[in-house]
Design an enzyme around this catalytic site. Structure first.
Site, short mmCIF file in Angstrom:
data_model
loop_
_atom_site.label_atom_id
_atom_site.label_comp_id
_atom_site.label_asym_id
_atom_site.label_seq_id
_atom_site.Cartn_x
_atom_site.Cartn_y
_atom_site.Cartn_z
N ILE A 180 17.69 2.38 -1.95
CA ILE A 180 16.89 1.20 -1.68
C ILE A 180 16.25 0.70 -2.98
CG2 ILE A 180 15.08 0.20 -0.26
CD1 ILE A 180 17.58 1.35 1.25
N GLU A 213 24.88 -12.61 2.80
CA GLU A 213 25.64 -13.72 2.22
C GLU A 213 24.98 -14.16 0.90
OE1 GLU A 213 25.89 -16.83 5.08
OE2 GLU A 213 27.36 -15.80 6.35
N HIS A 230 36.44 -3.06 -29.05
CA HIS A 230 35.46 -2.47 -29.97
C HIS A 230 35.91 -1.11 -30.50
CE1 HIS A 230 32.68 -5.57 -28.60
NE2 HIS A 230 31.79 -5.15 -29.48
N GLU A 233 26.16 -4.35 -2.25
CA GLU A 233 26.22 -5.47 -1.31
C GLU A 233 27.54 -5.49 -0.53
OE1 GLU A 233 23.66 -7.18 -0.67
OE2 GLU A 233 22.39 -6.72 -2.39
N THR A 290 20.75 0.89 4.03
CA THR A 290 21.60 2.06 3.86
C THR A 290 20.87 3.36 4.20
OG1 THR A 290 22.80 0.91 2.11
CG2 THR A 290 23.05 3.30 2.19
#
Length: 389
Positions: free
Chosen positions: A161, A246, A344, A369, A129
């Site tokens: 990153i 993948e 909650h 991803e 990226t």
């Protein structure tokens, strides 16, 4: 390419997962709240993970890794994320980098890097990226220019990153031919170890996914030897990166299952302890409906993730299966985190309970991803390609 992993029978897998649970109970769960709150890198946890061989979980035993099947790896990631999602990120992009070397690298690259990746001596991840480029990877601007026969000079910037501050090596996607058409034929993937010209420009502060390091990077006349070009041939970088994604999407799907299950477990427990109108709230139909939907989402997400992991192990293209699992499991985590917070009530909004952390962690899964919007496009395109009229 068939998967290299050794087969693991159910008894062996149970022993592995039992060891993971003991590690989490002893070394992770007691420390999560403090580490996450102060955004502290979990160095002691990293050292334990190195001792356990988790940085080599999917690397072949030939190179010192555990050689685990992806189905077992996904179950490990689910359990890590159940305790603290950030821990699973320590090995995700690291193992994507390792998979790129193991699948596409030269023999020399495998022999040099994979044993050090497996031991955790070299740790890192994937640098794709850029500030103006996320989903559209072909639009990256970082360039690598050939300098003589033995080196490249890299200039550009990367952002978001993971493992780039405390890590020491990245699989770095660059343009070796910025004028190539189609654009992907000008892209290459390098093994970039930290050195002169490779600079962490700033740490990124995040809503969730804290404790793990995420940074912006600058490359300023960064020299890298030509033998660090993965596979030794220019123009294959995008293919190598997408193949690794993948595995990354199966990892993120497994994280989604872990977070969804953790939210469910907390909601089930709390709904039996909290009483309103003279009875535990789990006896109210409105709460029962929420719990039923939460467990259904979690179980479906787990099965889809297992199916994607099995597809990956065959060595066939599985971007559709990984995309389906990633899409469904991460949305399940997000929905379960919201429903758990509602169950909650005010306590779910308090830092005394873990639900608020899961509520902050879950959205990242829908973005990382490859966004869930792009997953839908990948799924649809593969569906049409596999079923022509």
């Amino acid at each position: 390419m068939a998967n290299h992993a050794e087969t693991v029978d159910s008894e062996q897998e149970a022993l592995i997962l039992d060891g993971i649970e003991r590690f989490l109970d002893r070394d992770v769960r007691p420390h999560v709240a403090a580490l996450e709150h102060d955004d502290i890198y979990p160095e002691d946890i990293v050292e334990k993970m190195k001792e356990m061989g988790l940085f080599g979980a999917t690397i072949s035993e030939d190179y010192g890794g555990l050689g685990l099947p992806i189905t077992t790896y996904a179950k490990i990631i689910e359990r890590l994320s159940h305790a603290w999602m950030s821990v699973s990120g320590l090995i995700n992009s690291h193992l994507i980098m390792a998979a790129a070397v193991e699948r596409f690298g030269t023999d020399e690259q495998r022999d040099s890097y994979l044993p050090r990746f497996a031991s955790g001596e070299l740790r890192g991840g994937l640098a794709l990226t850029e500030p103006d480029c996320g989903t559209d990877l072909q639009a990256i601007r970082t360039t690598a220019k050939r300098e003589g026969n033995n080196a490249y000079v890299i200039n550009g910037a990367k952002t978001w990153i993971t493992n780039s501050i405390h890590g020491s090596c990245l699989a770095l996607l660059v343009k070796t031919d910025p004028d190539a058409e189609p654009r992907h034929k000008g892209m290459s993937l390098f093994l970039a170890e930290k050195g002169e010209g490779f600079r962490v420009s700033r740490k990124l502060e995040k809503l969730g996914y804290r404790g793990i390091d995420t940074a912006e990077l600058a490359f300023e006349d960064y020299r890298v030897d030509a033998d660090k070009l993965i596979g030794g041939v220019e123009g294959k970088g995008l293919q190598h990166a997408l193949s690794g994604l993948e595995l990354g999407r199966i990892n993120v799907a497994a994280r989604g299952v872990g977070v969804a299950q953790s939210c469910l477990d907390e909601a089930v427990r709390y709904s039996q302890e909290r009483k309103t109108f003279g009875k535990p709230i789990c006896q109210h139909q409105s709460i029962q409906i929420k719990l039923a939907d939460m467990v259904t989402r979690t179980e479906a997400a787990r099965l889809l993730t297992e199916r994607a992991a099995l597809a990956y192990e065959t060595g066939q293209r599985c971007d559709m299966e990984a995309g389906i699992a990633k899409l469904f499991a991460t949305e399940a985590a997000l929905e379960n985190s919201i429903e758990a917070m509602r169950i909650h009530g005010g306590y779910g909004y308090s830092k005394e309970f873990p639900i608020e952390r899961m509520y902050r962690d879950a959205p990242l899964l829908c973005i990382g991803e490859g966004t869930n919007e792009i997953q839908r496009l990948i799924i649809a395109r593969q569906l049409i390609e596999r079923h022509p009229a």
